[in-house]
Scaffold this motif. Structure first.
Motif, short mmCIF file in Angstrom:
data_model
loop_
_atom_site.label_atom_id
_atom_site.label_comp_id
_atom_site.label_asym_id
_atom_site.label_seq_id
_atom_site.Cartn_x
_atom_site.Cartn_y
_atom_site.Cartn_z
N SER A 1 0.78 -1.58 -0.02
CA SER A 1 -0.21 -0.25 0.06
C SER A 1 0.82 1.43 0.00
O SER A 1 0.76 2.07 -0.45
N THR A 2 1.68 1.49 0.77
CA THR A 2 2.56 2.01 0.74
C THR A 2 3.54 1.99 -0.40
O THR A 2 3.23 3.73 -1.13
N VAL A 3 3.85 2.07 -1.19
CA VAL A 3 4.42 1.75 -2.41
C VAL A 3 3.42 2.00 -3.60
O VAL A 3 3.90 3.38 -4.25
N GLU A 4 2.41 1.66 -3.43
CA GLU A 4 1.35 2.20 -4.08
C GLU A 4 0.87 3.69 -4.10
O GLU A 4 0.76 4.21 -4.85
N ARG B 1 3.70 5.49 -5.74
CA ARG B 1 4.12 5.14 -7.63
C ARG B 1 2.43 6.38 -8.33
O ARG B 1 2.75 7.23 -8.38
N MET B 2 1.70 5.95 -7.22
CA MET B 2 0.23 6.86 -7.71
C MET B 2 0.41 8.47 -7.14
O MET B 2 0.37 8.96 -8.17
N ARG B 3 1.35 8.81 -6.45
CA ARG B 3 1.80 10.40 -6.03
C ARG B 3 3.08 10.84 -7.26
O ARG B 3 2.06 11.99 -7.57
N VAL B 4 3.44 9.81 -7.93
CA VAL B 4 4.70 10.31 -8.44
C VAL B 4 3.79 10.26 -10.27
O VAL B 4 3.83 11.40 -10.86
N GLU B 5 2.88 9.19 -10.19
CA GLU B 5 2.62 9.41 -11.63
C GLU B 5 1.03 10.38 -12.26
O GLU B 5 1.13 11.15 -12.97
N THR C 1 4.84 13.87 1.38
CA THR C 1 4.49 12.77 0.59
C THR C 1 5.86 11.86 0.77
O THR C 1 5.79 10.63 1.45
N VAL C 2 6.53 12.80 0.80
CA VAL C 2 8.51 12.37 0.75
C VAL C 2 8.29 11.91 2.23
O VAL C 2 8.79 11.06 3.20
#
Length: 149
Positions: free
Chosen positions: A43-46, A49-53, A61-62
Motif C-alpha cells: 500500500s505504501t509503495v503503491e 507510485r500514484m503520487r509520482v504518476e 509525500t516524501v
C-alpha cells in the motif's frame, strides 16, 4: 503399575497435543505478521507510485514515506529483503528539495525502484522468509501441574 504407566502415557500425549497447538498458533501468528507487512509495504509503495504518476510528488509525500520506512524498519522482525530496498528509497528521498522532486529523470528512476519493491513483495516466499528472524522471540515454558484425584 499399569495404572501409573497409563497415566504417564496420557500426560505425554496431552503435552504433545499442547505443544502442537502452540506451534500451530505461532505459525498462524507469523503468517499474519508476514501478510500484514506485505500489505503495508504494497500500500505504501503503491501510494508513492500514484503520487509520482499523478504529478503530485511533494515534500509531504516524501515525509510520509520516510516515516513509513522508519516504522517498517522498527517493526520488521521477519527477515524481509524488501526492507533494504525501502530503506534505499528512503535515503534518496531524505535530502530531496522541492525542485529535485520535479525532475522527470528522478521520477522515472523512483518509479522503477518502487515497482521493483512491489514485485519483491508480491513474489516473496513466506516459507523462506519466516525462518530468518532479526529479533529473537522467547517463549517461556509454563510449568504444568498434574491434577491429583
Amino acid at each position: 503399575s499399569e495404572e501409573a504407566l497409563d497415566k504417564a502415557r496420557l500426560n505425554i500425549e496431552m503435552e504433545n497435543e499442547y505443544r502442537n497447538r502452540v506451534i500451530e498458533k505461532i505459525d498462524g501468528f507469523l503468517d499474519d505478521v508476514m501478510g500484514n507487512l506485505q500489505a503495508l509495504a504494497l500500500s505504501t509503495v503503491e501510494y508513492l507510485r500514484m503520487r509520482v504518476e499523478g504529478g503530485k510528488l511533494n515534500i509531504k509525500t516524501v515525509k510520509a514515506f520516510i516515516h513509513y520506512a522508519d516504522t517498517f524498519k522498527d517493526m520488521d522482525f521477519v527477515g524481509f529483503d524488501v526492507s533494504t530496498k525501502i530503506d534505499d528509497v528512503r535515503k534518496k528521498l531524505t535530502d530531496m528539495s522541492k525542485e529535485d522532486l520535479s525532475d522527470e529523470e528522478f521520477q522515472k528512476k523512483l518509479l522503477e525502484e518502487v515497482e521493483a519493491i512491489k514485485e519483491d513483495v508480491i513474489h516473496t516466499d513466506k516459507d523462506r522468509v519466516l525462518g530468518k528472524f532479526k529479533r529473537h522471540i522467547e517463549v517461556e515454558e509454563e510449568e504444568v501441574k498434574e491434577a491429583t484425584v
